[in-house]
Design an enzyme around this catalytic site. Structure first.
Site, PDB file in Angstrom:
ATOM      1  N   ASP A 155       0.848  -1.190   0.000  1.00  0.00           N
ATOM      2  CA  ASP A 155       0.000   0.000   0.000  1.00  0.00           C
ATOM      3  C   ASP A 155       0.894   1.253   0.000  1.00  0.00           C
ATOM      4  OD1 ASP A 155      -2.963   1.033   0.641  1.00  0.00           O
ATOM      5  OD2 ASP A 155      -1.516   2.257   1.763  1.00  0.00           O
ATOM      6  N   HIS A 162       4.863   5.503   6.592  1.00  0.00           N
ATOM      7  CA  HIS A 162       5.871   4.806   7.398  1.00  0.00           C
ATOM      8  C   HIS A 162       7.220   5.533   7.308  1.00  0.00           C
ATOM      9  CE1 HIS A 162       8.353   1.371   8.877  1.00  0.00           C
ATOM     10  NE2 HIS A 162       9.211   1.861   7.993  1.00  0.00           N
ATOM     11  N   GLU A 163       7.664   5.803   6.096  1.00  0.00           N
ATOM     12  CA  GLU A 163       8.962   6.469   5.930  1.00  0.00           C
ATOM     13  C   GLU A 163       8.935   7.860   6.581  1.00  0.00           C
ATOM     14  OE1 GLU A 163      11.418   4.797   5.156  1.00  0.00           O
ATOM     15  OE2 GLU A 163      10.425   3.082   4.241  1.00  0.00           O
ATOM     16  N   HIS A 166       9.797   7.999  10.206  1.00  0.00           N
ATOM     17  CA  HIS A 166      11.218   8.149  10.564  1.00  0.00           C
ATOM     18  C   HIS A 166      11.597   9.624  10.689  1.00  0.00           C
ATOM     19  CE1 HIS A 166      12.051   3.950  10.294  1.00  0.00           C
ATOM     20  NE2 HIS A 166      11.775   3.852   9.005  1.00  0.00           N
ATOM     21  N   ASP A 172      12.125   1.637  13.161  1.00  0.00           N
ATOM     22  CA  ASP A 172      11.414   0.478  12.616  1.00  0.00           C
ATOM     23  C   ASP A 172      11.078  -0.518  13.712  1.00  0.00           C
ATOM     24  OD1 ASP A 172      11.243   0.919   9.762  1.00  0.00           O
ATOM     25  OD2 ASP A 172      13.429   0.728   9.719  1.00  0.00           O
TER      26      ASP A 172
END
Ligand SMILES: [Zn+2]
Length: 223
Positions: A155, A162-163, A166, A172
């Site tokens: 997705d 998600h990235e 960071h 992670d």
């Protein structure tokens, strides 16, 4: 533009504070200043191993350093805004916009905003066998790389959010469930959750509240 009233001492103080915050965020045992500069560009992938934790910390250090410099130049700014330039990732315009909305509606102590200038980090796109990742360019600038193939497989908004996690200081956690954003590719390609869970939201809010409140106090003290 650098204000003449901003001493290099102030910037150094801010950076020292920022690195301390980063070390706290990633649970590092040793102070960040005791660690050697990475030689190769580090990266924290969407899928990968726990050894990449140090890489996501290096990436976050770069973002935080940039934000600290920005705030040292204009210490009267109250809100913490992290600026990004997405001009090098035109195919992911909608995903980046969605990721920004997701994060801005999920956390209160830090906000993401687009800029056509340099920004605190950038998004890039292309083909890379390592997939998507957050990295530094070797000159201390952070960027999020979005891989074409991986964004077809997983997705794409989840990958982007998600990235971007960071950027906001989250490491992670590939062994986590789909309800965690930072589990990344761990739960597999069927996972389409695009939102950080309550723990992840709380962690980001705490990180930016404490770090930047202290940084702001330090700036005022040094003036
Ligand atoms: Zn990651």
């Amino acid at each position: 533009m650098t204000s003449s009233r901003t001493s290099s001492k102030t910037v150094r103080s801010l950076l020292a504070l920022g690195l301390g915050v980063a070390a706290a965020a990633f649970g590092a045992a040793a102070p960040a200043s005791a660690q050697p500069e990475p030689v190769a560009a580090p990266h924290a992938g969407y899928t990968g191993s726990a050894r990449e934790a140090a890489d996501s910390k290096a990436f976050f250090d770069a973002v935080l350093k940039s934000v600290a410099e920005q705030r040292a130049e204009n210490p009267s700014l109250k809100a913490v805004t992290v600026y990004y330039n997405a001009s090098q990732a035109p195919s992911f315009r909608s995903q980046i916009s969605s990721s920004t909305s997701i994060w801005n509606s999920s956390v209160s102590n830090v906000k993401l905003a687009s800029t056509t200038g340099t920004g605190n980090f950038s998004y890039r796109e292309g083909n890379d066998s390592r997939g998507s990742y957050a990295s530094t360019d070797g000159h201390g600038r952070g960027y999020v790389f979005l891989d074409y193939a991986q964004n077809q497989q997983y997705d794409s908004v989840r990958v982007t959010a998600h990235e971007t996690g960071h950027v906001l200081g989250l490491p992670d956690h590939y062994s986590g469930p789909c309800s965690e954003l930072m589990s990344g590719g761990g739960p597999g390609t069927s996972c389409t959750n695009r939102y950080p869970n309550a723990t992840e939201r709380s962690r980001v809010n705490q990180l930016w509240a404490n770090g930047l409140a202290k940084a702001l106090a330090k700036v005022n003290q040094d003036r």
